[in-house]
Design an enzyme around this catalytic site. Sequence first.
Site, mmCIF file in Angstrom:
data_model
loop_
_atom_site.group_PDB
_atom_site.id
_atom_site.type_symbol
_atom_site.label_atom_id
_atom_site.label_comp_id
_atom_site.label_asym_id
_atom_site.label_seq_id
_atom_site.Cartn_x
_atom_site.Cartn_y
_atom_site.Cartn_z
ATOM 1 N N GLY A 12 0.823 -1.215 0.000
ATOM 2 C CA GLY A 12 0.000 0.000 0.000
ATOM 3 C C GLY A 12 0.850 1.255 0.000
ATOM 4 N N GLY A 15 -0.211 5.079 0.255
ATOM 5 C CA GLY A 15 -1.018 5.587 1.382
ATOM 6 C C GLY A 15 -0.332 6.735 2.102
ATOM 7 C CG PHE A 16 -1.486 10.316 5.409
ATOM 8 C CD1 PHE A 16 -0.739 11.414 4.984
ATOM 9 C CD2 PHE A 16 -1.976 10.326 6.710
ATOM 10 C CE1 PHE A 16 -0.488 12.485 5.837
ATOM 11 C CE2 PHE A 16 -1.737 11.390 7.573
ATOM 12 C CZ PHE A 16 -0.988 12.468 7.137
ATOM 13 C CB ILE A 17 0.972 5.854 7.338
ATOM 14 C CG1 ILE A 17 0.019 6.580 8.299
ATOM 15 C CG2 ILE A 17 2.116 5.194 8.112
ATOM 16 C CD1 ILE A 17 -0.753 5.670 9.248
ATOM 17 C CE LYS A 41 -4.415 4.371 -7.139
ATOM 18 N NZ LYS A 41 -4.701 5.737 -6.688
ATOM 19 C CE LYS A 177 -6.194 -0.679 10.369
ATOM 20 N NZ LYS A 177 -5.052 -1.112 9.550
ATOM 21 C CB VAL A 205 -2.327 9.651 11.472
ATOM 22 C CG1 VAL A 205 -0.936 9.977 10.925
ATOM 23 C CG2 VAL A 205 -2.313 8.275 12.142
#
Length: 345
Positions: A12, A15-17, A41, A177, A205
């Site tokens: 991934g 992704g942001f993180i 991407k 999660k 976050v």
Amino acid sequence: MSTQSETVFVTGATGFIAQHIVKQLIEKGYKVIGSVRSKDKGENLKSLITEAGLDSNFFDYVIITNLIDKQPFDEVFSKHPEISIVLHTASPVDFNAKDAIKEIIEPAVLGTKHILQSAKQHPNIKKFVITSSIVATIDVSEDGKPKGTITEESWSGLETKHLSGPEDTFVGYGISKTHAGQEVVRFQNEEHPNFTIVSILPSYVFGPQAFEVKDKSQLNFSAELVNKVLKLKPNEEIPPLTGIFIDVRDVAHAHIKAFQESQKTNGKRLGLDAGEVTNELIASIINKNFPKVDIPKGSIEKSNNQLQSRGIGFDFSESKKILGFDYIPLEKSIVDSVQQILNAK
């Protein structure tokens, strides 16, 4: 072993993180292979890395369109025997999903299960870090209200029976999660892999995107929380939000420390908490640092009242001790986020 000779697989990767993880790994001299959903991407991420002045020779990508099946992971690990570290950040965060079980819970749990099984069959893999979430520790299963003090040992008791319907994505995310996290524990206890495993549990976050923001309409969930406050009219009510936060740069740092210090971190769930946050606090920080931005003032008193009436506390001091670095404070996190959003044309 020098870091230069180690290759890290990041799932991934857009992704942001994950983008922050990729950036920090390259800065530290690791080679990175990231999984992306399409060639576009992958190429886009590669060009962002180059534009940031980093060496894109340290980054390569593989296209994985389906993170549920084991086969794509098998192919990556067979084709890239140089991978010794896996950072599994990919997991659905789609609060507009129409079917929480099929679109959020199953992909998260099956994806975790299959990448662990695949990694077990490839003896070159020595360290494994998975991105979980603090929602896996907060038990709202009784009456929707969490109580007491939450630590690294806490688990949410959420099950699919707690879904109010197929579109209950917030509870669905909590279940995803929780169940993925329980799968990690079961796998490590029962299957005794030859790699270490650490789970990272971020709270809300905040902080800037890793690379320049070119499109404000595509902010991730957390950045959108800040953006929502930024978009308020001066006479509008500030919607209540209370929680704890961590800066995204610290989340990335924690993933890297987790595998670098695997003797200390193996088998641990590390909760990341840099302090409390409310929308009132966010608004007052924006007002203080960006006087030209015209939004509601934000009240510290209101913020304190909201936090006091929460009936829940967090104690992740054990995680902080293990990770051993200071977290970025809320003000810097919010200022850096807002500055980047305002700069985006």
